[in-house]
Design a protein around this motif. Sequence first.
Motif, PDB file in Angstrom:
ATOM      1  N   TYR A 110       0.834  -1.204   0.000  1.00 33.71           N
ATOM      2  CA  TYR A 110       0.000   0.000   0.000  1.00 33.71           C
ATOM      3  C   TYR A 110       0.869   1.254   0.000  1.00 33.71           C
ATOM      4  CZ  TYR A 110      -3.201   3.559   1.917  1.00 33.71           C
ATOM      5  OH  TYR A 110      -3.928   4.702   2.140  1.00 33.71           O
ATOM      6  N   GLU A 111       1.929   1.258   0.817  1.00 32.63           N
ATOM      7  CA  GLU A 111       2.829   2.416   0.849  1.00 32.63           C
ATOM      8  C   GLU A 111       3.537   2.591  -0.492  1.00 32.63           C
ATOM      9  OE1 GLU A 111       2.955   4.642   3.195  1.00 32.63           O
ATOM     10  OE2 GLU A 111       1.562   3.557   4.484  1.00 32.63           O
ATOM     11  N   ALA A 112       3.917   1.479  -1.133  1.00 31.64           N
ATOM     12  CA  ALA A 112       4.557   1.555  -2.451  1.00 31.64           C
ATOM     13  C   ALA A 112       3.584   2.122  -3.491  1.00 31.64           C
ATOM     14  CB  ALA A 112       5.036   0.170  -2.881  1.00 31.64           C
ATOM     15  N   LEU A 113       2.321   1.754  -3.385  1.00 34.44           N
ATOM     16  CA  LEU A 113       1.297   2.284  -4.298  1.00 34.44           C
ATOM     17  C   LEU A 113       1.155   3.796  -4.127  1.00 34.44           C
ATOM     18  CD1 LEU A 113      -1.037   1.486  -6.337  1.00 34.44           C
ATOM     19  CD2 LEU A 113      -2.539   1.485  -4.335  1.00 34.44           C
ATOM     20  N   LYS A 114       1.155   4.254  -2.875  1.00 40.03           N
ATOM     21  CA  LYS A 114       1.037   5.695  -2.628  1.00 40.03           C
ATOM     22  C   LYS A 114       2.239   6.450  -3.188  1.00 40.03           C
ATOM     23  CE  LYS A 114       0.134   5.530   1.872  1.00 40.03           C
ATOM     24  NZ  LYS A 114      -0.225   6.017   3.244  1.00 40.03           N
ATOM     25  N   GLU A 115       3.432   5.867  -3.031  1.00 43.43           N
ATOM     26  CA  GLU A 115       4.644   6.517  -3.560  1.00 43.43           C
ATOM     27  C   GLU A 115       4.605   6.603  -5.081  1.00 43.43           C
ATOM     28  OE1 GLU A 115       8.235   4.730  -2.201  1.00 43.43           O
ATOM     29  OE2 GLU A 115       7.711   4.926  -0.079  1.00 43.43           O
ATOM     30  N   ALA A 116       3.996   5.596  -5.711  1.00 46.22           N
ATOM     31  CA  ALA A 116       3.931   5.567  -7.174  1.00 46.22           C
ATOM     32  C   ALA A 116       2.846   6.483  -7.731  1.00 46.22           C
ATOM     33  CB  ALA A 116       3.690   4.133  -7.649  1.00 46.22           C
ATOM     34  N   HIS A 117       1.937   6.948  -6.883  1.00 46.47           N
ATOM     35  CA  HIS A 117       0.830   7.810  -7.320  1.00 46.47           C
ATOM     36  C   HIS A 117       0.713   9.032  -6.415  1.00 46.47           C
ATOM     37  CE1 HIS A 117      -0.771   4.759 -10.137  1.00 46.47           C
ATOM     38  NE2 HIS A 117      -0.311   3.902  -9.252  1.00 46.47           N
ATOM     39  N   GLY A 159      -0.077  12.484  -4.826  1.00 47.09           N
ATOM     40  CA  GLY A 159      -1.171  13.435  -5.030  1.00 47.09           C
ATOM     41  C   GLY A 159      -2.499  12.803  -5.401  1.00 47.09           C
ATOM     42  N   GLU A 160      -2.514  11.501  -5.644  1.00 45.34           N
ATOM     43  CA  GLU A 160      -3.744  10.824  -6.041  1.00 45.34           C
ATOM     44  C   GLU A 160      -4.529  10.408  -4.799  1.00 45.34           C
ATOM     45  OE1 GLU A 160      -4.638   7.040  -8.898  1.00 45.34           O
ATOM     46  OE2 GLU A 160      -2.907   8.298  -9.423  1.00 45.34           O
ATOM     47  N   ASP A 161      -5.858  10.499  -4.867  1.00 44.34           N
ATOM     48  CA  ASP A 161      -6.699  10.098  -3.745  1.00 44.34           C
ATOM     49  C   ASP A 161      -6.865   8.577  -3.752  1.00 44.34           C
ATOM     50  OD1 ASP A 161      -8.489   9.799  -1.702  1.00 44.34           O
ATOM     51  OD2 ASP A 161     -10.191  10.719  -2.733  1.00 44.34           O
ATOM     52  N   LEU A 162      -6.215   7.929  -2.811  1.00 40.05           N
ATOM     53  CA  LEU A 162      -6.293   6.466  -2.708  1.00 40.05           C
ATOM     54  C   LEU A 162      -7.079   6.033  -1.469  1.00 40.05           C
ATOM     55  CD1 LEU A 162      -2.581   5.620  -3.610  1.00 40.05           C
ATOM     56  CD2 LEU A 162      -4.565   5.523  -5.122  1.00 40.05           C
ATOM     57  N   SER A 163      -7.867   6.956  -0.924  1.00 31.48           N
ATOM     58  CA  SER A 163      -8.554   6.675   0.345  1.00 31.48           C
ATOM     59  C   SER A 163      -9.525   5.511   0.242  1.00 31.48           C
ATOM     60  CB  SER A 163      -9.285   7.927   0.848  1.00 31.48           C
ATOM     61  OG  SER A 163     -10.209   8.390  -0.138  1.00 31.48           O
ATOM     62  N   ASN A 164     -10.063   5.267  -0.949  1.00 32.34           N
ATOM     63  CA  ASN A 164     -10.992   4.148  -1.120  1.00 32.34           C
ATOM     64  C   ASN A 164     -10.410   3.014  -1.961  1.00 32.34           C
ATOM     65  OD1 ASN A 164     -13.271   5.149   0.370  1.00 32.34           O
ATOM     66  ND2 ASN A 164     -13.548   6.661  -1.267  1.00 32.34           N
ATOM     67  N   HIS A 165      -9.111   3.068  -2.218  1.00 31.72           N
ATOM     68  CA  HIS A 165      -8.483   2.008  -3.005  1.00 31.72           C
ATOM     69  C   HIS A 165      -8.488   0.707  -2.205  1.00 31.72           C
ATOM     70  CE1 HIS A 165      -5.539  -0.231  -5.335  1.00 31.72           C
ATOM     71  NE2 HIS A 165      -5.630   0.694  -6.292  1.00 31.72           N
ATOM     72  N   PRO A 166      -8.801  -0.422  -2.838  1.00 33.45           N
ATOM     73  CA  PRO A 166      -8.847  -1.680  -2.078  1.00 33.45           C
ATOM     74  C   PRO A 166      -7.533  -2.074  -1.427  1.00 33.45           C
ATOM     75  CG  PRO A 166      -9.070  -2.072  -4.462  1.00 33.45           C
ATOM     76  CD  PRO A 166      -9.236  -0.606  -4.248  1.00 33.45           C
ATOM     77  N   ALA A 167      -6.400  -1.564  -1.946  1.00 37.06           N
ATOM     78  CA  ALA A 167      -5.102  -1.893  -1.357  1.00 37.06           C
ATOM     79  C   ALA A 167      -4.890  -1.216  -0.007  1.00 37.06           C
ATOM     80  CB  ALA A 167      -3.975  -1.500  -2.311  1.00 37.06           C
ATOM     81  N   ARG A 168      -5.759  -0.258   0.334  1.00 36.60           N
ATOM     82  CA  ARG A 168      -5.652   0.415   1.635  1.00 36.60           C
ATOM     83  C   ARG A 168      -6.065  -0.514   2.781  1.00 36.60           C
ATOM     84  NH1 ARG A 168      -8.743   6.011   3.674  1.00 36.60           N
ATOM     85  NH2 ARG A 168      -8.455   5.577   5.894  1.00 36.60           N
ATOM     86  N   PHE A 169      -6.721  -1.601   2.433  1.00 37.41           N
ATOM     87  CA  PHE A 169      -7.298  -2.483   3.447  1.00 37.41           C
ATOM     88  C   PHE A 169      -6.755  -3.906   3.310  1.00 37.41           C
ATOM     89  CE2 PHE A 169     -10.205   0.868   2.173  1.00 37.41           C
ATOM     90  CZ  PHE A 169     -10.500   1.479   3.373  1.00 37.41           C
ATOM     91  N   ALA A 170      -6.895  -4.676   4.362  1.00 39.47           N
ATOM     92  CA  ALA A 170      -6.453  -6.076   4.335  1.00 39.47           C
ATOM     93  C   ALA A 170      -7.408  -6.917   5.172  1.00 39.47           C
ATOM     94  CB  ALA A 170      -5.029  -6.208   4.878  1.00 39.47           C
ATOM     95  N   LEU A 171      -7.720  -8.093   4.653  1.00 41.87           N
ATOM     96  CA  LEU A 171      -8.659  -8.996   5.319  1.00 41.87           C
ATOM     97  C   LEU A 171      -7.960  -9.723   6.466  1.00 41.87           C
ATOM     98  CD1 LEU A 171     -11.639  -9.439   4.483  1.00 41.87           C
ATOM     99  CD2 LEU A 171     -10.924 -11.563   3.390  1.00 41.87           C
ATOM    100  N   VAL A 172      -8.641  -9.791   7.618  1.00 43.94           N
ATOM    101  CA  VAL A 172      -8.101 -10.477   8.798  1.00 43.94           C
ATOM    102  C   VAL A 172      -9.251 -11.168   9.528  1.00 43.94           C
ATOM    103  CG1 VAL A 172      -6.336  -8.675   9.090  1.00 43.94           C
ATOM    104  CG2 VAL A 172      -8.425  -8.593  10.459  1.00 43.94           C
ATOM    105  N   GLU A 173      -8.895 -12.033  10.468  1.00 46.40           N
ATOM    106  CA  GLU A 173      -9.895 -12.556  11.398  1.00 46.40           C
ATOM    107  C   GLU A 173      -9.627 -11.961  12.771  1.00 46.40           C
ATOM    108  OE1 GLU A 173     -11.331 -16.681  13.591  1.00 46.40           O
ATOM    109  OE2 GLU A 173     -10.512 -16.822  11.560  1.00 46.40           O
ATOM    110  N   LEU A 174     -10.646 -11.307  13.325  1.00 46.41           N
ATOM    111  CA  LEU A 174     -10.556 -10.702  14.653  1.00 46.41           C
ATOM    112  C   LEU A 174     -10.988 -11.716  15.700  1.00 46.41           C
ATOM    113  CD1 LEU A 174     -10.226  -8.188  16.524  1.00 46.41           C
ATOM    114  CD2 LEU A 174     -12.652  -7.703  16.075  1.00 46.41           C
ATOM    115  N   GLU A 175     -10.169 -11.879  16.740  1.00 48.98           N
ATOM    116  CA  GLU A 175     -10.503 -12.777  17.844  1.00 48.98           C
ATOM    117  C   GLU A 175     -10.287 -12.049  19.169  1.00 48.98           C
ATOM    118  OE1 GLU A 175      -9.369 -16.997  15.635  1.00 48.98           O
ATOM    119  OE2 GLU A 175      -8.198 -16.357  17.366  1.00 48.98           O
ATOM    120  N   ASN A 176     -10.953 -12.541  20.201  1.00 46.35           N
ATOM    121  CA  ASN A 176     -10.866 -11.951  21.529  1.00 46.35           C
ATOM    122  C   ASN A 176      -9.891 -12.774  22.372  1.00 46.35           C
ATOM    123  OD1 ASN A 176     -11.268 -10.678  23.972  1.00 46.35           O
ATOM    124  ND2 ASN A 176     -13.418 -11.261  24.196  1.00 46.35           N
TER     125      ASN A 176
END
Length: 412
Positions: free
Chosen positions: A244-251, A253-270
């Motif tokens: 994600y950081e590499a994507l931001k460096e490559a773009h 000034g571009e708005d990447l706030s909703n880019h799917p690479a900003r997020f990552a799937l995980v399982e939350l446990e207690n």
Amino acid sequence: MQAFLPADILLPQVESMEQWAVIACDQFSSQPAYWDRVREKAAGAPSTINLILPEAELGTPQEAAHTALINETMAQYLADGIFRTYPRSFVYVERTLESGAVRKGLVGMVDLDAYDYSVGSTSAIRATEKTVVERIPPRMRVRKDAPIELPHILMLCDDHDKVLIEPVAAQKAGLPKLYDFDLMEDGGHITGWLVQGEAVDGFEARLADYTAHVGEKYAGLPGVPMVFAVGDGNHSLATAKACYEALKEAHPGEDLSNHPARFALVELENIHDEAQVFEPIHRVITHTDPEALLRALEPWCADGGFPVAWHIGEKSGAVYLDKARSQLAVGVLQAFLDQYLAEHPGEIDYIHGDADLKELARQDKAIGFLLPAMEKSQLFRGVIADGILPRKTFSMGHAREKRYYLEGRAIK
């Protein structure tokens, strides 16, 4: 924005979920026969074994060719319509372990802007152990061109009052069941339910309240409170962050706030789930003068300190490690060992079983330290107060209890 969110989750529509789901790539790294059996069991069927690179293959001649094949297979599975998308969803998961205990979790996505694995981080999501940055580039080669992600990351919350995941569990009878099957290679059983609509809204409201008051749990503790800790798969999450950081460096000034690479799937446990077991990882030091090492440890001890048993040959005793130095016994011991072994002969190894530790300590020129199991409530306090915990602080269950790849998410 909150740090943990519902996602557009991909699930396969396949005849055999048992052939589909395989264990985390960082398990059985020195046992290629395990992975050979997995490939044999999944042969001819859609399977996540075709979408991941087992760490047993890192650094091998087939790594590059296999990485390219992984990305091609992901694209082919997408083109073949294998996946069904469940928009703005969580998946509530129950994993039945070999012991019969049932571990509860909630699959969703984390905001990588809220995660920082560096030492001294004050982010909402933090690593529990030091990230070895050299381990990230090989994983980036797999992820950077991949159209989808499949997580084995387990993220933890310190939810004493059980207000986040447990209310979802109480609703499961009214939720659509997505899968229910035995995992291959003695991985136990897994069942998943779809969480959408009002159930998502209810969880998000509880999480917002939990986040707003999380600092009250750690009143008087030095350091900035955190909301979540990465319990397993930190290098995979660090890789997602690096991409994600590499994507931001490559773009710029571009708005990447909703880019799917900003997020990552995980399982939350207690961590307060009854099935969540933290096992200690002991220390043995070989090729050293054990008596001299024990004498050098004395200034690190104090009355009323953490009791830690030591073993030298057939002799044994206890030291009481100074609680003023760390929130955890392992924090004091590891800091001492790092300093001592930088100046004196000796090799350290990390051992899981009590009997194994004692056996190794019977060697000539060896000393073993039998660490106590870490209280689960100490995990968040230790990270907040001391920063990232010493390496090999604890283990979340056995190898076969790690997460299996199952759900996915588009990242392009």
